[in-house]
Design a protein around this motif. Structure first.
Motif, PDB file in Angstrom:
ATOM      1  N   UNK A  48       0.829  -1.212   0.000  1.00 36.91           N
ATOM      2  CA  UNK A  48       0.000   0.000   0.000  1.00 36.91           C
ATOM      3  C   UNK A  48       0.863   1.262   0.000  1.00 36.91           C
ATOM      4  N   UNK A  49       0.193   2.382  -0.211  1.00 41.26           N
ATOM      5  CA  UNK A  49       0.863   3.671  -0.232  1.00 41.26           C
ATOM      6  C   UNK A  49       0.840   4.235   1.189  1.00 41.26           C
ATOM      7  N   UNK A  50       1.837   3.851   1.992  1.00 44.18           N
ATOM      8  CA  UNK A  50       1.864   4.247   3.407  1.00 44.18           C
ATOM      9  C   UNK A  50       1.979   5.754   3.596  1.00 44.18           C
ATOM     10  N   UNK A  51       2.463   6.446   2.590  1.00 42.76           N
ATOM     11  CA  UNK A  51       2.649   7.895   2.705  1.00 42.76           C
ATOM     12  C   UNK A  51       1.332   8.647   2.890  1.00 42.76           C
ATOM     13  N   UNK A  52       0.212   7.998   2.516  1.00 45.26           N
ATOM     14  CA  UNK A  52      -1.082   8.676   2.699  1.00 45.26           C
ATOM     15  C   UNK A  52      -1.347   8.956   4.176  1.00 45.26           C
ATOM     16  N   UNK A  53      -0.805   8.106   5.043  1.00 47.12           N
ATOM     17  CA  UNK A  53      -1.095   8.247   6.477  1.00 47.12           C
ATOM     18  C   UNK A  53      -0.474   9.523   7.047  1.00 47.12           C
ATOM     19  N   UNK A  71       3.179  18.313   0.697  1.00 53.70           N
ATOM     20  CA  UNK A  71       2.493  17.134   0.149  1.00 53.70           C
ATOM     21  C   UNK A  71       2.846  16.969  -1.328  1.00 53.70           C
ATOM     22  N   UNK A  72       2.853  18.066  -2.066  1.00 56.19           N
ATOM     23  CA  UNK A  72       3.226  18.060  -3.482  1.00 56.19           C
ATOM     24  C   UNK A  72       4.640  17.524  -3.648  1.00 56.19           C
ATOM     25  N   UNK A  73       5.545  18.026  -2.812  1.00 51.83           N
ATOM     26  CA  UNK A  73       6.960  17.629  -2.922  1.00 51.83           C
ATOM     27  C   UNK A  73       7.144  16.151  -2.609  1.00 51.83           C
ATOM     28  N   UNK A  74       6.479  15.680  -1.555  1.00 45.70           N
ATOM     29  CA  UNK A  74       6.619  14.257  -1.218  1.00 45.70           C
ATOM     30  C   UNK A  74       6.012  13.366  -2.295  1.00 45.70           C
ATOM     31  N   UNK A  75       4.933  13.835  -2.912  1.00 42.05           N
ATOM     32  CA  UNK A  75       4.366  13.079  -4.028  1.00 42.05           C
ATOM     33  C   UNK A  75       5.350  12.971  -5.170  1.00 42.05           C
ATOM     34  N   UNK A  76       6.027  14.079  -5.444  1.00 42.70           N
ATOM     35  CA  UNK A  76       7.040  14.085  -6.509  1.00 42.70           C
ATOM     36  C   UNK A  76       8.195  13.149  -6.163  1.00 42.70           C
ATOM     37  N   UNK A  77       8.607  13.159  -4.893  1.00 48.31           N
ATOM     38  CA  UNK A  77       9.702  12.279  -4.473  1.00 48.31           C
ATOM     39  C   UNK A  77       9.296  10.815  -4.629  1.00 48.31           C
ATOM     40  N   UNK A  78       8.054  10.508  -4.263  1.00 41.90           N
ATOM     41  CA  UNK A  78       7.600   9.118  -4.408  1.00 41.90           C
ATOM     42  C   UNK A  78       7.544   8.725  -5.881  1.00 41.90           C
ATOM     43  N   UNK A  92      -1.999  12.929  -6.601  1.00 40.00           N
ATOM     44  CA  UNK A  92      -2.766  12.178  -5.589  1.00 40.00           C
ATOM     45  C   UNK A  92      -2.531  12.767  -4.201  1.00 40.00           C
ATOM     46  N   UNK A  93      -1.265  13.034  -3.855  1.00 44.23           N
ATOM     47  CA  UNK A  93      -0.960  13.574  -2.523  1.00 44.23           C
ATOM     48  C   UNK A  93      -1.528  14.989  -2.367  1.00 44.23           C
ATOM     49  N   UNK A  94      -1.451  15.789  -3.423  1.00 42.39           N
ATOM     50  CA  UNK A  94      -1.955  17.162  -3.357  1.00 42.39           C
ATOM     51  C   UNK A  94      -3.464  17.154  -3.127  1.00 42.39           C
ATOM     52  N   UNK A  95      -4.165  16.369  -3.914  1.00 42.58           N
ATOM     53  CA  UNK A  95      -5.625  16.302  -3.778  1.00 42.58           C
ATOM     54  C   UNK A  95      -6.008  15.732  -2.416  1.00 42.58           C
ATOM     55  N   UNK A  96      -5.280  14.713  -1.968  1.00 41.16           N
ATOM     56  CA  UNK A  96      -5.564  14.084  -0.676  1.00 41.16           C
ATOM     57  C   UNK A  96      -5.357  15.084   0.457  1.00 41.16           C
ATOM     58  N   UNK A  97      -4.308  15.868   0.359  1.00 40.65           N
ATOM     59  CA  UNK A  97      -4.046  16.880   1.390  1.00 40.65           C
ATOM     60  C   UNK A  97      -5.180  17.904   1.435  1.00 40.65           C
ATOM     61  N   UNK A  98      -5.608  18.345   0.239  1.00 40.57           N
ATOM     62  CA  UNK A  98      -6.683  19.353   0.172  1.00 40.57           C
ATOM     63  C   UNK A  98      -7.959  18.778   0.794  1.00 40.57           C
ATOM     64  N   UNK A  99      -8.267  17.520   0.451  1.00 42.56           N
ATOM     65  CA  UNK A  99      -9.465  16.879   1.010  1.00 42.56           C
ATOM     66  C   UNK A  99      -9.353  16.751   2.526  1.00 42.56           C
ATOM     67  N   UNK A 100      -8.181  16.300   2.996  1.00 43.27           N
ATOM     68  CA  UNK A 100      -8.001  16.078   4.443  1.00 43.27           C
ATOM     69  C   UNK A 100      -8.083  17.401   5.201  1.00 43.27           C
TER      70      UNK A 100
END
Lengths: 180, 289
Positions: A48-53, A71-78, A92-100
């Protein structure tokens, strides 16, 4: 014997900076550690994508120390570390951050189980988005079943991965109260 | 005056809110932009990716140690338990291999004599390096590994990656001290293969699951569970005869292959350069040292 100058302005400044960046450093550690080989049979197909946590946790509890740009930067790193097409995890990380972060006022005062359920709902939406974007990129669908199994593992692992984030959050809270 | 101040404060708050929303939209647009960049300039993205892998390689190596140590301890315990039985099996195998060695030596001498008679020009010798797997970057959407090759290596894009059991994949990008391995189970992997014993040509297509599929098989060929799959050598990507796996299921027109390589016990892999030029040359993709 000279004592260590713990009250010196330089040390204080460095300690403050380290505290400020500690959520990002912890998230970086989680990112790299999640890529370590586990040697568990069948795990790699459903990892799984543990970074979502940590992205979810910091968006809800400490957005001032972990912004959407982080969040954007970590998504790019992944994206760079994995073989996923560039921009997929970034989006995905950017949208997830905005939602959270949009749910912060509902979740931040709730007990752990409610926050866990909130994470489950948001990460399911993001899982579907991730699967769809990958399908558009590759021009064919990956099996959704394996992605869903990865999602279930992610939910089960939530308490374990969020524990160091929560410990760090409490430490930062104590430090801030102490400074005040 | 207070009202003016309040009104001013409210409008600056609205402006800040609008700027924040614009910033979020800009970030989402930037993410889409990165996706387009990834499609438009693959080489630039590959260079950036492998450079980042090179930078993080030492940390990944360190973080892969705990799992490695745990697995070694478990393996040692298992071995201690079954050591007597294994000993007997190994002795029997050793005796068989000694006999085979004698036959092989005789065949080798015959081969040399025949080649000399026919003035045979041999293919260049394959060169190989060993590399340690330091990161498993696979998930339900991609299947790849990172291997640490060290600074003085001769690994090239397209080199075949093997273990003692069979084909694991091929090198998809090379950095200063790391190389990325695209596995045969990855959705982007397509390998020309043959199914023994009928030598039917087909394509092994990865689908991000543990068992890749066999496609493009001729209609009149009957495949059975247990048939062996090897590389066919077509397209010059993989040399012929390398073991891939066995047929594990034939149902509803879908043929699944179980790879010989056990991905869950990978520590050291062998990267072999057979001197094949099946892939398009891509010298820019290798970061210069």
């Amino acid at each position: 014997m000279r004592s260590f100058p713990v009250n010196s302005p330089v040390f204080t400044y460095l300690a403050e900076k380290l505290r400020f960046y500690s959520p990002k450093l912890l998230t970086l550690f989680i990112l790299l550690f999640s890529l370590a080989p586990t040697y568990l049979p069948g795990y790699s197909a459903v990892r799984p994508n543990f970074m979502l946590i940590p992205v979810f946790y910091w968006a809800v509890y400490k957005p001032e120390n972990f912004s959407v740009i982080a969040a954007f930067t970590f998504g790019l790193m992944q994206d760079l570390l994995e073989e996923t097409p560039l921009g997929v995890n970034t989006l995905v990380f950017t949208v997830f951050y905005i939602l959270a972060e949009s749910q912060r006022r509902f979740l931040s005062n709730k007990p752990f189980s409610s926050v866990w359920v909130g994470f489950a709902v948001l990460s399911l939406i993001i899982l579907f988005l991730n699967w769809l974007i990958i399908a558009i990129n590759y021009g064919r669908f990956s099996p959704f079943g394996t992605a869903f199994v990865g999602y279930l593992i992610l939910l089960a692992a939530y308490p374990v991965v969020v524990w160091p984030c929560a410990r760090l959050y409490l430490y930062l809270l104590d430090k801030n109260d102490g400074d005040v | 005056m207070a009202k003016q101040h309040g009104a001013g404060g409210s409008s600056s708050f609205q402006l800040k809110s609008k700027l924040q929303r614009f910033g979020l939209a800009a970030l989402v647009a930037a993410a889409f932009g990165l996706m387009l960049l990834g499609k438009a300039d693959i080489l630039l993205v590959e260079k950036g990716r492998i450079l980042f892998n090179d930078i993080t390689a030492p940390v990944l190596m360190l973080l892969s140690k705990p799992a490695e140590v745990t697995v070694r301890v478990m393996q040692n315990l298992h071995e201690l338990v079954s050591i007597r039985r294994q000993n007997a099996v190994l002795r029997a195998e050793n005796e068989k291999l000694n006999l085979i060695k004698l036959d092989t030596e005789q065949l080798r001498r015959e081969n040399e004599e025949l080649r000399d008679l026919m003035k045979y020009i041999p293919l260049p010798e394959a060169s190989s390096v060993s590399a340690r797997v330091i990161a498993d970057t696979g998930n339900s959407f991609v299947q790849s590994l990172l291997a640490y090759t060290g600074y003085h290596h001769t690994v090239k894009k397209g080199n075949v990656v093997l273990t003692g059991e069979g084909v694991l994949g091929r090198i998809s990008s090379v950095g200063v001290n790391v190389a990325r391995i695209l596995l045969i189970t990855d959705i982007n992997s397509r390998i020309p293969v043959k199914v023994e014993p009928m030598n039917a040509q087909a394509i092994l297509s990865g689908d991000n699951t543990e068992y890749p599929q066999l496609i493009s098989l001729p209609n009149n060929v009957k495949i059975s569970v247990g048939d062996r799959v090897i590389t066919s050598g077509a397209a010059g990507v993989y040399p012929a005869g390398l073991p891939i796996g066995t047929i594990v299921s034939v149902a509803d027109g879908i043929i699944k292959v179980r790879p010989f390589v056990n991905r869950n016990h990978l520590e050291i892999v062998r990267i072999v350069d057979y001197g094949l030029s099946g892939l398009l040359a891509d010298p820019i993709c290798e970061v210069s040292r």
